[in-house]
Design an enzyme around this catalytic site. Sequence first.
Site, PDB file in Angstrom:
ATOM      1  N   HIS A 190       1.837   3.966   1.610  1.00  0.00           N
ATOM      2  CA  HIS A 190       2.103   4.739   2.816  1.00  0.00           C
ATOM      3  C   HIS A 190       3.604   5.007   2.900  1.00  0.00           C
ATOM      4  CE1 HIS A 190      -1.638   4.323   5.669  1.00  0.00           C
ATOM      5  NE2 HIS A 190      -1.816   5.174   4.685  1.00  0.00           N
TER       6      HIS A 190
ATOM      7  N   ASP B 216       5.905   4.654   4.972  1.00  0.00           N
ATOM      8  CA  ASP B 216       6.815   3.688   5.585  1.00  0.00           C
ATOM      9  C   ASP B 216       6.944   2.409   4.757  1.00  0.00           C
ATOM     10  OD1 ASP B 216       4.105   3.376   6.283  1.00  0.00           O
ATOM     11  OD2 ASP B 216       4.594   2.075   7.970  1.00  0.00           O
ATOM     12  N   HIS B 217       6.219   2.320   3.640  1.00  0.00           N
ATOM     13  CA  HIS B 217       6.256   1.118   2.806  1.00  0.00           C
ATOM     14  C   HIS B 217       6.710   1.372   1.370  1.00  0.00           C
ATOM     15  CE1 HIS B 217       4.082  -1.747   5.521  1.00  0.00           C
ATOM     16  NE2 HIS B 217       3.738  -0.598   6.078  1.00  0.00           N
TER      17      HIS B 217
ATOM     18  N   HIS C 122       0.841  -1.197   0.000  1.00  0.00           N
ATOM     19  CA  HIS C 122       0.000   0.000   0.000  1.00  0.00           C
ATOM     20  C   HIS C 122       0.876   1.246   0.000  1.00  0.00           C
ATOM     21  CE1 HIS C 122       0.901  -0.655   4.241  1.00  0.00           C
ATOM     22  NE2 HIS C 122       0.448   0.547   4.551  1.00  0.00           N
TER      23      HIS C 122
END
Length: 287
Positions: free
Chosen positions: A62, A64-65, A60
């Site tokens: 976001h 942090d990803h 996804h």
Amino acid sequence: MLAVTRVLAPNPGVYTLEGTNTWVVGSEPSIVIDPGPDLPAHLADVAREAGRVGAILVTHDHPDHTPGALPFAEMVGAPVYAYRLAGAQELRAGQRVRAGALNLTAIHTPGHTSDHVAFFEPGSGALFTGDAVVGRGTSFIDPPDGNLVQYLRSLTRMEELGPRTIYPGHGPVVVRAKEKIREYLAHREERESQVLTALADGPRTIAEMVEVIYVDHPKDVRPLAARSMLAHLLKLADEGRAERTGKTDEGPWISSTPRTCQRCGRTVKGKARYCSSCSLAMLQAER
């Protein structure tokens, strides 16, 4: 046996626990899931662990990803697949991503975010859940992109896959996968009951409900709790069981009685007079 290795990103925090889990699946070629933040040292560690990379997957969009996905792709010369990420190849629900003998199936699991995807390897029962299920604690639902109704459906969908092991976006590996998913469903049911109990005592703002329901939680999670509380209230409002009386999402909120279709008696959403089936039938009858 499926080879899976975790490379932990150095981005610990309230949202990320010990950090983002970057998963290296298989070998020569491998598939890398969630390269994480664009941190050169972390991406170099992932590249060393991954060897020859056949594909890069993103659960996804976001921060942090996702940010490391395209830089990592340039580093290793592999394509990026994502449901919603500029510069990546578009990932479709049910699509199979292959790298050598390895085959992962993309499962669209909206709820945490609208673009959230999990990846399933049926032979081993490995399920890479991103932030839909984390290794410790619960997932964060932040409207409007986060949607609790969709999230509950996604949890049920993942349970129906029959996973044996969960490799989450944060926290430790979960070896009792179906049990963990059932715990998540039970947790949301319990939280909804707490919200309804709070509303039964009269109008309540989200802040007032958070103070009561999250009394045993650290104060630094209260802002997250408020957003999850809103997700529950929006679900209840959609079902006709709660109503916002204030001008903002903060409320106050009150409990309400679900409305029924004036034609067939089924429960209707919001303030509708007729259910969708009856509305369609009446429109067709007028033609």
